[in-house]
Design a protein around this motif. Structure first.
Motif, PDB file in Angstrom:
ATOM      1  N   VAL A  83       0.991 -14.023 -11.759  1.00 19.60           N
ATOM      2  CA  VAL A  83       1.924 -13.598 -10.719  1.00 19.60           C
ATOM      3  C   VAL A  83       1.965 -14.609  -9.574  1.00 19.60           C
ATOM      4  O   VAL A  83       3.019 -14.858  -8.999  1.00 19.60           O
ATOM      5  N   LYS A  84       0.825 -15.218  -9.276  1.00 21.20           N
ATOM      6  CA  LYS A  84       0.825 -16.226  -8.206  1.00 21.20           C
ATOM      7  C   LYS A  84       1.740 -17.389  -8.580  1.00 21.20           C
ATOM      8  O   LYS A  84       2.495 -17.876  -7.733  1.00 21.20           O
ATOM      9  N   ALA A  85       1.691 -17.834  -9.820  1.00 22.95           N
ATOM     10  CA  ALA A  85       2.569 -18.927 -10.254  1.00 22.95           C
ATOM     11  C   ALA A  85       4.025 -18.489 -10.211  1.00 22.95           C
ATOM     12  O   ALA A  85       4.901 -19.257  -9.796  1.00 22.95           O
ATOM     13  N   ASP A  86       4.298 -17.254 -10.635  1.00 25.78           N
ATOM     14  CA  ASP A  86       5.664 -16.728 -10.571  1.00 25.78           C
ATOM     15  C   ASP A  86       6.159 -16.698  -9.126  1.00 25.78           C
ATOM     16  O   ASP A  86       7.313 -17.026  -8.846  1.00 25.78           O
ATOM     17  N   LYS A  89       6.928 -20.208  -7.979  1.00 28.95           N
ATOM     18  CA  LYS A  89       8.168 -20.661  -8.617  1.00 28.95           C
ATOM     19  C   LYS A  89       9.365 -19.984  -7.950  1.00 28.95           C
ATOM     20  O   LYS A  89      10.381 -20.611  -7.683  1.00 28.95           O
ATOM     21  N   ARG A  90       9.222 -18.710  -7.656  1.00 22.97           N
ATOM     22  CA  ARG A  90      10.301 -17.946  -7.036  1.00 22.97           C
ATOM     23  C   ARG A  90      10.671 -18.516  -5.676  1.00 22.97           C
ATOM     24  O   ARG A  90      11.838 -18.550  -5.304  1.00 22.97           O
ATOM     25  N   ASN A 101      17.994 -12.245 -11.125  1.00 18.27           N
ATOM     26  CA  ASN A 101      17.495 -12.174 -12.502  1.00 18.27           C
ATOM     27  C   ASN A 101      15.975 -12.140 -12.527  1.00 18.27           C
ATOM     28  O   ASN A 101      15.372 -11.399 -13.316  1.00 18.27           O
ATOM     29  N   ASP A 102      15.355 -12.944 -11.664  1.00 17.03           N
ATOM     30  CA  ASP A 102      13.896 -12.963 -11.573  1.00 17.03           C
ATOM     31  C   ASP A 102      13.367 -11.599 -11.116  1.00 17.03           C
ATOM     32  O   ASP A 102      12.374 -11.096 -11.643  1.00 17.03           O
TER      33      ASP A 102
END
Length: 147
Positions: A83-86, A89-90, A101-102
């Motif tokens: 989740v940290k990477a998401d 990225k977000r 969409n994310d």
């Protein structure tokens, strides 16, 4: 302490964890971006530790039901995205459509996690009932042998 009492205590602990998760989610809805990032980092770190523990349990208990459950836990945890990477990225997304969409994907992932938790609780209930029955039957046979 009997195993039955231990099951009750563990279910109480689980209920408290669900209440804490619900409270955290409700609080998160009102937090700043920085507070959310900090909360997500702590939750991800907790999950990462859980993954390590599950892998250790799986390797230590390779045989039998306990090993199978530990492996299932390790597999499920490994499938969980970082989740940290998401989140990082977000933060680089500038396009509203991509962000929407994310968000839909993240909401779907959360719904899937809740479905899995529901399934896990149902399985735990069945396993506990089976354990209670097996213990009662064993105790009955032991008592008959000692009579």
């Amino acid at each position: 302490m009997t195993q039955h009492t231990n099951f009750s205590s563990r279910l109480d602990d689980l209920q408290q964890r669900v209440a804490a998760a619900k409270s955290a989610v409700q609080t998160a809805a009102t937090e700043s971006e920085a507070q959310l990032r900090e909360r997500i980092t702590r939750a991800q770190d907790d999950l990462d530790r859980s993954v390590q523990n599950a892998r250790q349990e799986a390797s230590e208990a390779a045989e039998g039901a306990r090993g199978k459950w530990a492996q299932l836990k390790a597999d499920a945890a490994a499938k969980r995205s970082d989740v940290k990477a998401d989140m990082d990225k977000r933060s680089r997304h500038m396009d509203a459509k991509v962000a929407a969409n994310d968000a839909a994907w993240a909401e779907g992932d959360a719904a899937d996690a809740l479905d899995f938790a529901d399934w896990a609780v149902e399985n735990a209930q069945l396993a506990i009932l089976d354990a209670v029955h097996a213990r009662a039957y064993a105790d009955k046979l032991i008592a008959a042998d000692n009579a």
